[in-house]
Design a protein around this motif. Structure first.
Motif, mmCIF file in Angstrom:
data_model
loop_
_atom_site.group_PDB
_atom_site.id
_atom_site.type_symbol
_atom_site.label_atom_id
_atom_site.label_comp_id
_atom_site.label_asym_id
_atom_site.label_seq_id
_atom_site.Cartn_x
_atom_site.Cartn_y
_atom_site.Cartn_z
ATOM 1 N N TYR A 320 39.491 15.072 143.738
ATOM 2 C CA TYR A 320 37.789 15.540 143.590
ATOM 3 C C TYR A 320 37.581 16.775 142.837
ATOM 4 O O TYR A 320 36.821 16.738 142.177
ATOM 5 N N ASP A 321 38.432 17.888 143.269
ATOM 6 C CA ASP A 321 38.111 18.960 142.645
ATOM 7 C C ASP A 321 38.490 18.953 141.235
ATOM 8 O O ASP A 321 37.740 19.448 140.170
ATOM 9 N N PHE A 322 39.538 18.113 140.820
ATOM 10 C CA PHE A 322 39.698 18.051 139.512
ATOM 11 C C PHE A 322 38.895 17.118 138.654
ATOM 12 O O PHE A 322 38.310 17.696 137.476
ATOM 13 N N ALA A 323 38.578 16.168 139.344
ATOM 14 C CA ALA A 323 37.206 15.267 138.515
ATOM 15 C C ALA A 323 36.025 16.021 138.571
ATOM 16 O O ALA A 323 35.076 15.766 137.400
ATOM 17 N N ALA A 324 35.644 16.852 139.524
ATOM 18 C CA ALA A 324 34.550 17.525 139.522
ATOM 19 C C ALA A 324 34.443 18.749 138.405
ATOM 20 O O ALA A 324 33.410 19.170 137.950
ATOM 21 N N SER A 325 35.734 19.169 138.070
ATOM 22 C CA SER A 325 35.630 20.007 136.929
ATOM 23 C C SER A 325 35.388 19.638 135.495
ATOM 24 O O SER A 325 35.353 20.302 134.545
ATOM 25 N N MET A 326 35.223 18.281 135.309
ATOM 26 C CA MET A 326 34.845 17.659 134.094
ATOM 27 C C MET A 326 35.706 18.141 133.213
ATOM 28 O O MET A 326 35.542 18.356 132.011
ATOM 29 N N PRO A 327 37.286 17.939 133.314
ATOM 30 C CA PRO A 327 38.143 18.090 132.284
ATOM 31 C C PRO A 327 38.104 17.076 130.862
ATOM 32 O O PRO A 327 37.790 16.072 131.073
ATOM 33 N N SER A 328 38.369 17.895 129.949
ATOM 34 C CA SER A 328 38.007 17.071 128.648
ATOM 35 C C SER A 328 38.985 16.087 128.237
ATOM 36 O O SER A 328 38.716 15.172 127.708
ATOM 37 N N ASP A 329 40.204 15.970 129.199
ATOM 38 C CA ASP A 329 41.144 15.082 128.932
ATOM 39 C C ASP A 329 41.377 14.081 130.028
ATOM 40 O O ASP A 329 42.346 13.222 130.227
ATOM 41 N N ALA A 330 40.155 13.757 130.612
ATOM 42 C CA ALA A 330 40.214 12.687 131.842
ATOM 43 C C ALA A 330 39.194 11.815 131.440
ATOM 44 O O ALA A 330 38.020 12.237 130.772
ATOM 45 N N ILE A 331 39.583 10.419 131.878
ATOM 46 C CA ILE A 331 38.312 9.370 131.866
ATOM 47 C C ILE A 331 38.262 9.174 133.140
ATOM 48 O O ILE A 331 37.277 9.268 133.765
ATOM 49 N N LYS A 332 39.452 8.336 133.786
ATOM 50 C CA LYS A 332 39.351 7.963 134.990
ATOM 51 C C LYS A 332 40.397 8.381 136.065
ATOM 52 O O LYS A 332 41.661 8.274 135.670
#
Length: 338
Positions: A320-332
């Motif tokens: 969740y912390d990773f998803a919350a950081s809105m990384p540019s290389d993430a979709i799902k």
């Protein structure tokens, strides 16, 4: 049972929680296996609310899930223990006018996982109506099954757009919902699907993960699609995109509103009127989970490129912390139960 609990804004923890769920005659009990992290989950984590939905007490997160049936109610005949399933997370009131009209997603009393005060599915087991539990085809994995929920939003949008074979479409916004909308539009018969975003990084990721399945259009070049497409899907919720959306549709074309925003945004009424555009809107989905499953099973929609990161349940807080950081290389971001 052990669960991922949103305690308050910016505080989540894996801990035991007591949830009293009685298995009814038309229910099934499911052990979740894969759960996707949705933008709404992250929003509750960071802000504690979405509009009028406010987290006032600890709440289990998660609503995109697949799993294994571990128990069935006495009147359930179409599912059995051991079945691999995905779950449509909204449970409407069968006595509501919306349910009777077939638009049960609009029932104001719908009980939707991880929408306050309803607990989500990031836990050891859930009880769910068999009516909203769908058996996964043998060639659909648990991860793909968990993606039925977000892809269903795109399928709902494509269905609302009344796509005709050979139509062209432009999707405004290349986030997860914009991407699944582009996928559904292509699978539903659009010959050309364009997708644009103000973020060059998002468009780069779409090209990397989806190749030439869509045509990515840089924000600076999207004006070249003036009067060029049959359908515009507004999937960003951004005020500037909503104001501009009528420019891209051909006369007599359609607009489908998908993206949401916290505040009112301006709309170019004259631009819509002089082209006699038809506008539709969607809120979640209804009657499309089985259709979405068939799209995925048949290969018409390939959801595997959507999953960019996977975490074990024991590392859910980090996920969740990773998803919350809105990384540019993430979709799902997907969580798998051990």
């Amino acid at each position: 049972m052990e669960a991922l609990v949103l305690e308050k804004v910016n505080q989540i923890a894996i801990r035991d929680i007591v949830i009293d769920e009685t298995l009814g005659p038309r229910d099934v009990r499911v052990k979740p296996v894969c759960i996707g992290i949705c933008g709404s989950d992250v929003h509750y984590y960071l802000h504690g609310r979405i509009g009028d939905f406010v987290v006032k007490e600890p709440m289990v997160l998660g609503h995109e899930a697949s799993g294994i049936v571990t128990e069935i109610g006495a009147e359930v005949t179409d599912l059995k223990v051991g079945d691999r399933v995905c779950m449509e997370p909204g449970i409407p009131d069968h006595n509501s006018e919306e349910y009777k009209l077939g638009i049960y997603n609009l029932d104001p009393a719908v009980r939707f996982w991880a929408t306050p005060p309803i607990h989500g599915c990031m836990r050891e087991s859930v009880v769910h109506p068999a009516q909203f539990t769908f058996r996964l085809p043998d060639n659909v994995s648990f991860a793909e099954g968990a993606l039925v929920e977000p892809v269903a939003i795109g399928v709902q949008a494509a269905k609302k757009a009344q796509i005709q074979p050979g139509d062209s479409a432009l999707v405004l916004g290349a986030g997860t919902i914009g991407i699944v909308t582009a996928m559904a539009a292509a699978a539903s018969g659009c010959s050309n699907v364009y997708i644009t975003d103000i973020s060059a990084e998002k468009l780069d990721l779409v090209r990397e993960r989806f190749g030439d399945r869509f045509t990515t259009v840089a924000h600076a070049q999207v004006g070249e699609l003036h009067d060029a497409v049959d359908i515009v899907f507004e999937a960003s919720g951004a005020a500037a995109a909503v104001l501009a959306m009528a420019r891209y549709a051909r006369p007599g074309g359609r607009i489908v509103l998908i993206g949401m925003t916290q505040d009112p945004v301006p709309v170019d009424i004259v631009g819509i009127e002089v082209k006699e555009l038809t506008m539709y809107s969607i809120f979640r989905y209804a009657h499309v989970f089985d259709r979405t499953l068939q799209f995925i099973s048949s290969g018409k929609i390939d959801v595997q490129p959507l999953v960019t990161h996977t975490y074990p349940f024991s590392e859910s807080v980090a996920a969740y912390d990773f998803a919350a950081s809105m990384p540019s290389d993430a979709i799902k971001v997907m969580i798998e139960k051990e």
